[in-house]
Design an enzyme around this catalytic site. Structure first.
Site, PDB file in Angstrom:
ATOM      1  N   ASP A 130       0.882  -1.162   0.000  1.00 55.66           N
ATOM      2  CA  ASP A 130       0.000   0.000   0.000  1.00 55.66           C
ATOM      3  C   ASP A 130       0.921   1.214   0.000  1.00 55.66           C
ATOM      4  O   ASP A 130       1.431   1.622   1.046  1.00 55.66           O
ATOM      5  CB  ASP A 130      -0.893  -0.010   1.244  1.00 55.66           C
ATOM      6  CG  ASP A 130      -1.830   1.178   1.283  1.00 55.66           C
ATOM      7  OD1 ASP A 130      -2.398   1.524   0.231  1.00 55.66           O
ATOM      8  OD2 ASP A 130      -1.989   1.770   2.373  1.00 55.66           O
TER       9      ASP A 130
ATOM     10  N   GLU B 120      -1.109  -1.277  -4.867  1.00 55.80           N
ATOM     11  CA  GLU B 120      -2.320  -0.494  -5.104  1.00 55.80           C
ATOM     12  C   GLU B 120      -2.099   0.431  -6.289  1.00 55.80           C
ATOM     13  O   GLU B 120      -1.102   1.161  -6.345  1.00 55.80           O
ATOM     14  CB  GLU B 120      -2.690   0.320  -3.868  1.00 55.80           C
ATOM     15  CG  GLU B 120      -3.991   1.086  -4.044  1.00 55.80           C
ATOM     16  CD  GLU B 120      -4.403   1.782  -2.766  1.00 55.80           C
ATOM     17  OE1 GLU B 120      -5.029   1.142  -1.914  1.00 55.80           O
ATOM     18  OE2 GLU B 120      -4.084   2.979  -2.643  1.00 55.80           O
TER      19      GLU B 120
ATOM     20  N   ASP C 217      -2.634   1.384   6.934  1.00 52.65           N
ATOM     21  CA  ASP C 217      -1.788   1.066   5.775  1.00 52.65           C
ATOM     22  C   ASP C 217      -1.350  -0.405   5.808  1.00 52.65           C
ATOM     23  O   ASP C 217      -1.225  -1.051   4.772  1.00 52.65           O
ATOM     24  CB  ASP C 217      -0.534   1.960   5.759  1.00 52.65           C
ATOM     25  CG  ASP C 217      -0.878   3.423   5.929  1.00 52.65           C
ATOM     26  OD1 ASP C 217      -1.124   4.084   4.917  1.00 52.65           O
ATOM     27  OD2 ASP C 217      -0.925   3.874   7.085  1.00 52.65           O
TER      28      ASP C 217
END
Length: 184
Positions: free
Chosen positions: A7, A68, A141
């Site tokens: 992430d 991501e 996160d």
């Protein structure tokens, strides 16, 4: 399959490793956050993220890296930092010849919670449940990195079938094109 989810973020970059396959129980191998000082210059922060990701790759030997996909945000400064951290993760995977998958935030949320509009708390709760953890990984996160890995494990078979179908349809390009279109 062992998937390392990333992430991306310049201040906090979530990293999580999940083992599993479709239809089988999932297992968290590791989770954490790479942090960089906000007052450090951007180039130095990117080096710190690169070193951290390389250490995770060395320690956990994933089969795939899922990152991501950067999406448009209102704050251009935030999206730039996210894109830069994302590029570092992609570079680290490519340097090792590891397959790379990009998933949008809504894809990840939908895969893990059933809704592409789920909030951070819902994602954290489902990651906790799916991985049979005592509590949600913190900060968010870290949970998001695990969610990316879970999303990829569950979606990889469909992505592979689609890729193979495209390769059969157009072996010279590996993709399908509408009739009458020309390669770019």
């Amino acid at each position: 399959m062992r998937v390392m989810g990333v992430d991306p973020g310049l201040t906090r970059c979530g990293v999580g490793v999940v083992d599993g396959s479709t239809g089988r129980p999932l297992h968290m191998a590791a989770v954490g956050v790479l942090r960089t000082p906000a007052d450090e210059e951007t180039a130095r922060r990117l080096v710190l993220i690169e070193r951290g990701i390389e250490e995770w790759l060395d320690a956990h030997s994933p089969d795939v890296v899922a990152v991501e996909r950067v999406f448009s945000q209102h704050n251009i400064r935030t999206v730039m930092g996210t894109a830069q951290a994302s590029a570092v993760a992609m570079l680290c995977a490519a340097r090792r010849g590891l397959p790379l998958a990009l998933h949008t935030p809504s894809e990840v949320k939908a895969a893990v919670t059933g809704s592409g509009r789920a909030d951070k708390a819902q994602v954290g709760a489902m990651v906790t449940r799916l991985l049979r953890l005592r509590e949600a990984p913190r900060p968010a996160d870290a949970a998001d990195a695990l969610a990316l890995a879970i999303c990829h494990i569950w979606r990889a078979p469909a992505h592979d079938r689609l890729r193979r179908a495209r390769a059969v349809a157009h072996p010279e390009h590996g993709t399908t094109r509408p009739k009458g279109s020309t390669p770019s």
